[in-house]
Design an enzyme around this catalytic site. Sequence first.
Site, PDB file in Angstrom:
ATOM      1  N   HIS A  83      14.593  32.861  39.052  1.00  0.00           N
ATOM      2  CA  HIS A  83      13.671  33.398  38.053  1.00  0.00           C
ATOM      3  C   HIS A  83      14.119  32.938  36.673  1.00  0.00           C
ATOM      4  CE1 HIS A  83      10.863  36.122  36.104  1.00  0.00           C
ATOM      5  NE2 HIS A  83      11.827  36.332  35.225  1.00  0.00           N
ATOM      6  N   ASP A 164       5.624  48.551  37.742  1.00  0.00           N
ATOM      7  CA  ASP A 164       5.947  47.556  36.708  1.00  0.00           C
ATOM      8  C   ASP A 164       4.691  46.877  36.193  1.00  0.00           C
ATOM      9  OD1 ASP A 164       7.719  45.790  35.117  1.00  0.00           O
ATOM     10  OD2 ASP A 164       6.694  44.301  36.341  1.00  0.00           O
ATOM     11  N   ARG A 171       3.402  47.945  27.832  1.00  0.00           N
ATOM     12  CA  ARG A 171       4.422  47.499  26.868  1.00  0.00           C
ATOM     13  C   ARG A 171       3.897  46.341  26.035  1.00  0.00           C
ATOM     14  NH1 ARG A 171       8.701  45.610  30.560  1.00  0.00           N
ATOM     15  NH2 ARG A 171       9.699  44.860  28.676  1.00  0.00           N
ATOM     16  N   SER A 186      12.186  45.433  34.696  1.00  0.00           N
ATOM     17  CA  SER A 186      10.888  44.863  35.037  1.00  0.00           C
ATOM     18  C   SER A 186      11.076  43.620  35.920  1.00  0.00           C
ATOM     19  CB  SER A 186      10.157  44.491  33.738  1.00  0.00           C
ATOM     20  OG  SER A 186       9.061  43.669  33.983  1.00  0.00           O
ATOM     21  N   LYS A 190      10.732  43.405  40.501  1.00  0.00           N
ATOM     22  CA  LYS A 190       9.868  42.471  41.226  1.00  0.00           C
ATOM     23  C   LYS A 190      10.693  41.538  42.104  1.00  0.00           C
ATOM     24  CE  LYS A 190       8.007  41.572  37.259  1.00  0.00           C
ATOM     25  NZ  LYS A 190       7.307  41.393  36.012  1.00  0.00           N
TER      26      LYS A 190
END
Length: 434
Positions: A83, A164, A171, A186, A190
């Site tokens: 990620h 989320d 947000r 967050s 995931k």
Amino acid sequence: MPDIVSVIRHKRDGLELTGAEIDWVIRAFTHDIVADEQMAALAMAIWFRGMTRAETARWTTAMIDSGRRLDFTGLGLPTVDKHSTGGVGDKITLPLAPLVAACGAAVPQLSGRGLGYAGGTLDKLESIPGWRADLGTVEMAEILTDPAIGAVVCAPTEDLAPADRKLYALRDVTGTVESIPLIASSIMSKKIAEGAGALVLDVKVGSGAYMTELGEARELARTMVELGSDEGLPTVALITRMDTPLGRTAGNALEVREAVEVLAGGGPPDVVELTLALAREMLALAGIDGVDPAERLKDGSAMDRWRAMIAAQGGDPDAALPTAAYTETLRADSDGILTGLDAMAVGVAAWRLGAGRERQGQAVQAGAGVELHAKPGEAVRAGQVLATLHTDTPEKIPAALTTLQGGVRISAEASDGGAPAVPARPLVVERISG
Ligand code: URA
């Protein structure tokens, strides 16, 4: 039972939230019992007060438990994911996923669409004619276990960390994105729910990243690595520079073209360097040694996986990629050394040209973006083309050109043989492990 006003007051006054309060608030928000304005107030209190390690871990677990967890343990292959916290020109997933698959690990990667100046991996892949992002878990597993593929990049299903999904949208419109515990929980909720066996994080630092200072990037990386470890997910983070775009393109089809160059054994050196650094970390975490990913780029096996991966998701790897209807050039206004090409300026210019979206759900232009013809450290001449702007909407060009121009720095060449105008800075700044 906790009530939302007390939970908001506790956090506002700097108290540590209990596990029961966190579990309740995430569950109640997911089921619309806590209203958006109440959750926004709590997010703002967290923004100011922060969260302890225990609170952040519990918050993450509660968000994972708001939906379902995928499970790839039955595949019979090590699985590993990557990620990136997001940067300009960050097309690394495109060559990386098939490359790691060619080295023997399965890569189940759930990616996102872009919002604002940082591009999204799905938007890039969707510029390939026919390619589709929405797959079910059965189809994902079939692609992952196909010995000729082993990598899948697709959209998360609606039931993956739904808390989320709701909270991030809130947000985004309440000025509460830039909070380390909220960003870390967050992302990790995931990634943990995705069910890969290990995770490598690329935490960007610099003008084109969420974190502009190394100290903040380090804290974000450490928080995410700890959350992974707490949940039994082996996690390593590389902190990498994002002061100038990765490679020479920012924009959807433009970046796919560059990723294919890397898979063909060429491509920009910084994209190749980061792809290989992340591949090596992923293979180490997956327990695969003795395989050199650089060889797999050279011998064409990563390219074979890419072609099979694109075809398995309906795309035509041989189709011509879309191009924009209009182009404009940005030229150097003096001789010298290009000392700066600001990532944020390039990202915002590409976004303005139509490569990105302003609101969730907007369409993006496949061919739009910025192509760079010079990178920091290179000598340039007055009048030389520094960048080409691509768009289908020519009325966007003047604003994009002004933005891009503002990100260019040219210094007079050192004639005394002194220090280079752009000191060499490593792309990978730091490695953080559990
Ligand atoms: N990406 C996410 O998924 N969440 C954040 O909070 C920030 C970036």
